[in-house]
Design an enzyme around this catalytic site. Sequence first.
Site, mmCIF file in Angstrom:
data_model
loop_
_atom_site.group_PDB
_atom_site.id
_atom_site.type_symbol
_atom_site.label_atom_id
_atom_site.label_comp_id
_atom_site.label_asym_id
_atom_site.label_seq_id
_atom_site.Cartn_x
_atom_site.Cartn_y
_atom_site.Cartn_z
ATOM 1 N N TYR A 48 -1.066 -1.320 10.494
ATOM 2 C CA TYR A 48 -1.313 -1.374 9.043
ATOM 3 C C TYR A 48 -0.090 -0.844 8.306
ATOM 4 O O TYR A 48 0.413 -1.457 7.377
ATOM 5 C CB TYR A 48 -2.582 -0.597 8.666
ATOM 6 C CG TYR A 48 -2.991 -0.836 7.216
ATOM 7 C CD1 TYR A 48 -3.575 -2.028 6.825
ATOM 8 C CD2 TYR A 48 -2.767 0.132 6.232
ATOM 9 C CE1 TYR A 48 -3.921 -2.266 5.502
ATOM 10 C CE2 TYR A 48 -3.108 -0.095 4.907
ATOM 11 C CZ TYR A 48 -3.690 -1.290 4.553
ATOM 12 O OH TYR A 48 -4.029 -1.536 3.237
ATOM 13 N N SER A 95 0.878 -1.172 0.000
ATOM 14 C CA SER A 95 0.000 0.000 0.000
ATOM 15 C C SER A 95 0.915 1.221 0.000
ATOM 16 O O SER A 95 2.090 1.111 0.382
ATOM 17 C CB SER A 95 -0.849 -0.008 1.273
ATOM 18 O OG SER A 95 -1.490 1.242 1.468
HETATM 19 P P1 NAD Z 1 -11.162 -6.260 0.665
HETATM 20 O O1 NAD Z 1 -11.460 -6.066 2.102
HETATM 21 O O2 NAD Z 1 -12.234 -5.995 -0.336
HETATM 22 O O3 NAD Z 1 -10.605 -7.723 0.370
HETATM 23 C C1 NAD Z 1 -9.680 -8.360 1.200
HETATM 24 C C2 NAD Z 1 -9.902 -9.860 1.094
HETATM 25 O O4 NAD Z 1 -8.962 -10.507 1.990
HETATM 26 C C3 NAD Z 1 -11.312 -10.290 1.532
HETATM 27 O O5 NAD Z 1 -11.874 -11.152 0.549
HETATM 28 C C4 NAD Z 1 -11.071 -11.003 2.837
HETATM 29 O O6 NAD Z 1 -11.990 -12.046 3.107
HETATM 30 C C5 NAD Z 1 -9.663 -11.555 2.629
HETATM 31 N N1 NAD Z 1 -9.047 -11.922 3.897
HETATM 32 C C6 NAD Z 1 -9.026 -11.187 5.048
HETATM 33 N N2 NAD Z 1 -8.431 -11.900 6.021
HETATM 34 C C7 NAD Z 1 -8.077 -13.100 5.483
HETATM 35 C C8 NAD Z 1 -7.446 -14.266 6.002
HETATM 36 N N3 NAD Z 1 -7.062 -14.367 7.286
HETATM 37 N N4 NAD Z 1 -7.235 -15.300 5.163
HETATM 38 C C9 NAD Z 1 -7.633 -15.234 3.863
HETATM 39 N N5 NAD Z 1 -8.262 -14.171 3.330
HETATM 40 C C10 NAD Z 1 -8.483 -13.119 4.141
HETATM 41 O O7 NAD Z 1 -9.880 -5.351 0.388
HETATM 42 P P2 NAD Z 1 -9.230 -4.792 -0.970
HETATM 43 O O8 NAD Z 1 -9.509 -3.340 -1.019
HETATM 44 O O9 NAD Z 1 -9.577 -5.644 -2.144
HETATM 45 O O10 NAD Z 1 -7.669 -4.974 -0.576
HETATM 46 C C11 NAD Z 1 -6.834 -5.938 -1.181
HETATM 47 C C12 NAD Z 1 -5.387 -5.662 -0.734
HETATM 48 O O11 NAD Z 1 -5.001 -4.338 -1.133
HETATM 49 C C13 NAD Z 1 -5.182 -5.718 0.780
HETATM 50 O O12 NAD Z 1 -3.948 -6.327 1.081
HETATM 51 C C14 NAD Z 1 -5.175 -4.259 1.188
HETATM 52 O O13 NAD Z 1 -4.459 -4.024 2.394
HETATM 53 C C15 NAD Z 1 -4.516 -3.619 -0.017
HETATM 54 N N6 NAD Z 1 -4.865 -2.178 -0.170
HETATM 55 C C16 NAD Z 1 -6.167 -1.752 -0.211
HETATM 56 C C17 NAD Z 1 -6.449 -0.400 -0.351
HETATM 57 C C18 NAD Z 1 -7.868 0.141 -0.404
HETATM 58 O O14 NAD Z 1 -8.038 1.373 -0.244
HETATM 59 N N7 NAD Z 1 -8.881 -0.664 -0.639
HETATM 60 C C19 NAD Z 1 -5.399 0.513 -0.461
HETATM 61 C C20 NAD Z 1 -4.093 0.039 -0.418
HETATM 62 C C21 NAD Z 1 -3.841 -1.303 -0.272
#
Ligand code: NAD
Length: 247
Positions: A152, A138
């Site tokens: 985080y 991120s």
């Molecule tokens: P999201 O919450 O939509 O999806 C995350 C997924 O991870 C979910 O399907 C959840 O069930 C799964 N997950 C959580 N804990 C788990 C576990 N213990 N075992 C297996 N699966 C698990 O989030 P997203 O926005 O699609 O984020 C995807 C990635 O991108 C993440 O690593 C997040 O930190 C990163 N990210 C997101 C953003 C944002 O603003 N959305 C920004 C920067 C980085």
Amino acid sequence: MRLAGKVAIISGAASGMGAATARKFAREGAKVVIADVLEREGRQIGDAIGASARFEPLDVTKEESWAAVVAATTRHFGKLDVLVNNAGISGSAEQDFYSTEAWHRIMAVNATGVFFGIKHAIPAMIANGGGSIVNLSSIAGIIGSEHVHMAYNASKAAVRLMTKSVAVQHAKDKIRANSVHPGVMPPMRTSGRTADPAVRTERMRVIPMRRPGEVDEVAYAILFLASDESSYITGSEIHVDGGAIAI
Ligand code: NAD
């Protein structure tokens, strides 16, 4: 097709950017394992993609769960070429700032979960003559954030450096590793204050492109790093953030 014949595991593919990446990978000729704790949602994504996708239950915090997913992947699809460590959770600074429980919970999923994924994928990739690992960090892994628990930031910084470590140590095995750093995207399931429309509007002011990203814009970066198009790129990082940390 850009991933013709490749086999990929995507953690956290039941939702958000992981699901978008799974759809793109399948469209580009890959066999995709959708691995997530959310069984119903994960199976729905897999069913919608069709025969080139398969759901496997995965809790990234459990090492035996990772071992089972890698074993199921090589059993069903014959090999492993690509691992996308995408599963992640967030945490609120406002509610949890002093919470030790939040620290352990976030580090377990975002940092230890990525370590387990790498650890169990590498032997399968070596057996297959190489591979590509793409880790979701991120911009919060590079700069501090106002509203998220410090775990985080710390966990996403760990992902960034684990990626470079794997790149250096496993280039000899023809395994590449790169990280992707999204900025403000559609809120995560576990977003706290950062999902608040007022906070999001405020954050737009410091983003040169003045808009949030879309999940496909991240999925395209992951696709490039997973494919042989990026064959000389390892230990690198792509910021998908509308210029947020270029300022
Ligand atoms: P999201 O919450 O939509 O999806 C995350 C997924 O991870 C979910 O399907 C959840 O069930 C799964 N997950 C959580 N804990 C788990 C576990 N213990 N075992 C297996 N699966 C698990 O989030 P997203 O926005 O699609 O984020 C995807 C990635 O991108 C993440 O690593 C997040 O930190 C990163 N990210 C997101 C953003 C944002 O603003 N959305 C920004 C920067 C980085």
